[in-house]
Scaffold this active site. Structure first.
Site, short mmCIF file in Angstrom:
data_model
loop_
_atom_site.label_atom_id
_atom_site.label_comp_id
_atom_site.label_asym_id
_atom_site.label_seq_id
_atom_site.Cartn_x
_atom_site.Cartn_y
_atom_site.Cartn_z
N HIS A 27 3.90 -10.14 3.60
CA HIS A 27 4.96 -9.27 3.10
C HIS A 27 6.26 -10.07 2.91
O HIS A 27 7.08 -9.72 2.07
CB HIS A 27 5.20 -8.08 4.04
CG HIS A 27 5.55 -8.48 5.43
ND1 HIS A 27 4.62 -8.64 6.43
CD2 HIS A 27 6.75 -8.80 5.97
CE1 HIS A 27 5.23 -9.02 7.54
NE2 HIS A 27 6.52 -9.13 7.28
N CYS A 62 1.79 -3.69 2.83
CA CYS A 62 2.19 -4.25 1.53
C CYS A 62 0.99 -4.55 0.63
O CYS A 62 1.17 -4.90 -0.53
CB CYS A 62 3.01 -5.53 1.72
SG CYS A 62 2.06 -6.99 2.20
N CYS A 116 -1.60 -7.16 9.34
CA CYS A 116 -0.51 -7.93 8.74
C CYS A 116 -0.69 -9.41 9.04
O CYS A 116 -1.00 -9.77 10.18
CB CYS A 116 0.83 -7.43 9.32
SG CYS A 116 2.25 -8.43 8.85
N LYS A 149 -11.66 4.11 -2.91
CA LYS A 149 -10.55 4.36 -1.99
C LYS A 149 -10.73 3.43 -0.79
O LYS A 149 -11.82 3.36 -0.22
CB LYS A 149 -10.58 5.81 -1.52
CG LYS A 149 -9.42 6.18 -0.62
CD LYS A 149 -9.58 7.53 0.04
CE LYS A 149 -9.73 8.65 -0.95
NZ LYS A 149 -9.82 9.97 -0.29
N CYS A 194 -1.03 -3.95 7.92
CA CYS A 194 -0.38 -4.24 6.63
C CYS A 194 -0.07 -2.97 5.86
O CYS A 194 -0.89 -2.06 5.76
CB CYS A 194 -1.31 -5.13 5.81
SG CYS A 194 -0.65 -5.54 4.18
FE1 FES Z 1 1.38 -6.71 4.50
FE2 FES Z 1 2.66 -7.77 6.55
S1 FES Z 1 2.83 -5.80 5.80
S2 FES Z 1 1.18 -8.70 5.28
#
Ligand code: FES
Length: 76
Positions: A55, A42, A51, A23, A40
């Protein structure tokens, strides 16, 4: 880039970040955030857990609308 969303092929969300862990949990001390930080959501960032803009490529490839969560301090 084939233009095919990999998520249609691979069921996992995370195919990149610390794959050896059962996890992935990140603890961030609020005191280490100076003004704001973008985290982040994504799972594609090369600067996890922050981030790095990855994304955007995912969104283009998958016609998705992912983006970071931005944590900011209240202005005093
Ligand atoms: Fe994953 Fe921006 S939300 S790189």
């Amino acid at each position: 880039n084939s233009g095919i969303c990999r998520r249609k092929i691979i069921k996992r969300v995370n195919n990149k970040i610390r794959m050896d862990e059962a996890k992935v949990v990140d603890m961030i001390d609020i005191e280490d955030i100076s003004e704001k930080a973008a985290f982040c959501r994504c799972w594609k960032s090369k600067n996890w857990p922050y981030c790095d803009g990855s994304h955007g490529e995912h969104n283009k490839e998958c016609n998705d609308n992912l983006g970071p969560v931005v944590v900011s301090r209240k202005q005093k």
